[in-house]
Design a protein around this motif. Structure first.
Motif, mmCIF file in Angstrom:
data_model
loop_
_atom_site.group_PDB
_atom_site.id
_atom_site.type_symbol
_atom_site.label_atom_id
_atom_site.label_comp_id
_atom_site.label_asym_id
_atom_site.label_seq_id
_atom_site.Cartn_x
_atom_site.Cartn_y
_atom_site.Cartn_z
ATOM 1 N N VAL A 117 107.278 -75.975 61.949
ATOM 2 C CA VAL A 117 106.471 -76.962 62.667
ATOM 3 C C VAL A 117 105.487 -76.253 63.582
ATOM 4 O O VAL A 117 105.590 -75.055 63.837
ATOM 5 N N ASN A 118 104.519 -77.003 64.127
ATOM 6 C CA ASN A 118 103.426 -76.389 64.874
ATOM 7 C C ASN A 118 103.486 -76.586 66.384
ATOM 8 O O ASN A 118 102.686 -75.987 67.102
ATOM 9 N N ASP A 119 104.382 -77.421 66.880
ATOM 10 C CA ASP A 119 104.321 -77.743 68.305
ATOM 11 C C ASP A 119 105.678 -77.614 68.985
ATOM 12 O O ASP A 119 106.725 -77.839 68.367
ATOM 13 N N ASP A 120 105.630 -77.213 70.257
ATOM 14 C CA ASP A 120 106.794 -77.182 71.141
ATOM 15 C C ASP A 120 107.954 -76.381 70.544
ATOM 16 O O ASP A 120 109.117 -76.780 70.615
ATOM 17 N N LEU A 121 107.648 -75.222 69.989
ATOM 18 C CA LEU A 121 108.652 -74.439 69.271
ATOM 19 C C LEU A 121 109.784 -73.964 70.179
ATOM 20 O O LEU A 121 110.960 -74.041 69.804
ATOM 21 N N MET A 144 111.653 -77.229 61.472
ATOM 22 C CA MET A 144 110.961 -77.084 60.202
ATOM 23 C C MET A 144 110.695 -78.448 59.583
ATOM 24 O O MET A 144 111.371 -79.427 59.881
ATOM 25 N N ASN A 145 109.696 -78.464 58.737
ATOM 26 C CA ASN A 145 109.401 -79.681 57.995
ATOM 27 C C ASN A 145 110.464 -79.894 56.927
ATOM 28 O O ASN A 145 110.975 -78.929 56.355
ATOM 29 N N PRO A 146 110.822 -81.148 56.637
ATOM 30 C CA PRO A 146 111.869 -81.412 55.642
ATOM 31 C C PRO A 146 111.399 -81.066 54.239
ATOM 32 O O PRO A 146 110.194 -80.921 53.990
#
Length: 281
Positions: A117-121, A144-146
């Motif tokens: 994912v791209n935000d708030d890692l 992660m994206n599903p």
């Protein structure tokens, strides 16, 4: 734990293998301890007694003469050197772009870039790890994206079984996990540990050590039992559940790991054990 419906109505995310990709950044770091050097002790040196002055003969009175003028050459003083101010360390870059790049550079860049994912890692990692240590999952904080494809089952002898194709959806995630460099993962955690501690203080007990939380999460995953396939499931009109009561009574975290399939789960566990073994050498 409930299985998601084939029509994608389930809200349970496919995240366990993905969370591990970031989890191993910290795995085993608790066992590292810096050796402390003893403070230097100043031992007084015994002073030798000063030798008694040797007797001297009385010098004759000097004969006074007119003093001769002397000329002293001026002494040139060096220019004072500027005092250098100590350089302050650059602030830690905790931006999502930097964090994601650091992780991607340790594995298959293109594949991992599509999954992460791209935000708030950083916050996602701390929240998810804390939940996993308690055997639960936080769907809104997935890292992660599903998978693109949905959960699948097949029917045989009036029973429903998990389709092997469902396990293959997780293989790209596990490939990324295996490609991560263990030493670099530990170095990355060491760098961001202060920032991780700050985030954890906001959601947990500020006096708790996040290293313990991480180890609890990993050990909980390693305790997941391995089961033969195929695995029977049933639906209660909303979600799929494991027919085997022992499996259905496992924690949400362990049941999610089971859903990656026996081969993927073996690879995930092997990676965690490998990392811990390296650190404990």
């Amino acid at each position: 734990m409930s299985e998601e419906m084939a029509d994608k109505k389930s809200l349970v995310p496919h995240i366990i293998a993905v969370v591990l990709i970031v989890l191993v950044i910290i795995a085993g770091f608790f066992w590292l301890q810096e050796s402390s050097q003893p403070e230097p002790v100043n031992v007084p040196v015994a002073q030798s007694p000063e030798p008694a002055p040797e007797p001297t003969l009385a010098e004759p009175e000097p004969i006074e003469t007119e003093p001769q003028p002397t000329f002293e050459e001026p002494v040139t003083q060096p220019d004072p050197q500027p005092i250098e101010e100590p350089l302050e360390p650059e602030p830690l870059d905790t931006s999502d772009g930097t964090l994601k790049t650091l992780v991607l550079e340790m594995t298959d860049y293109e594949t991992a870039a599509a999954l992460l994912v791209n935000d708030d890692l950083l916050r996602r990692f701390v929240v998810q790890t804390t939940n996993m240590a308690n055997g639960t999952l936080a769907p809104r904080f997935r890292l992660m994206n599903p998978p693109e494809h949905s959960f699948r089952v097949y029917q045989q002898a009036d029973k429903e079984w998990i389709d092997a194709a469902s396990y293959k959806r997780y293989t790209p995630y596990v490939d990324v996990l295996e490609g991560l460099d263990n030493e670099k993962l530990i170095d990355l955690y060491r760098t961001y540990k202060p920032a991780i501690r700050e985030v954890y203080a906001e959601i947990g007990d500020p006096d708790d050590n996040f290293d313990y939380v991480l180890v609890d999460a990993i050990n909980h995953l390693l305790d997941t039992p391995e089961v033969p396939v195929p695995v029977e499931v049933y639906t209660d009109s909303v979600m799929y559940k494991y027919r085997n009561e022992r499996l259905e009574n496992l924690s949400a975290v362990q049941k999610q790991l089971l859903r990656t399939g026996p081969e993927n789960m073996r690879r995930i566990k092997a990676k965690l054990r490998e990392l811990k073994a390296i650190i404990q050498q």
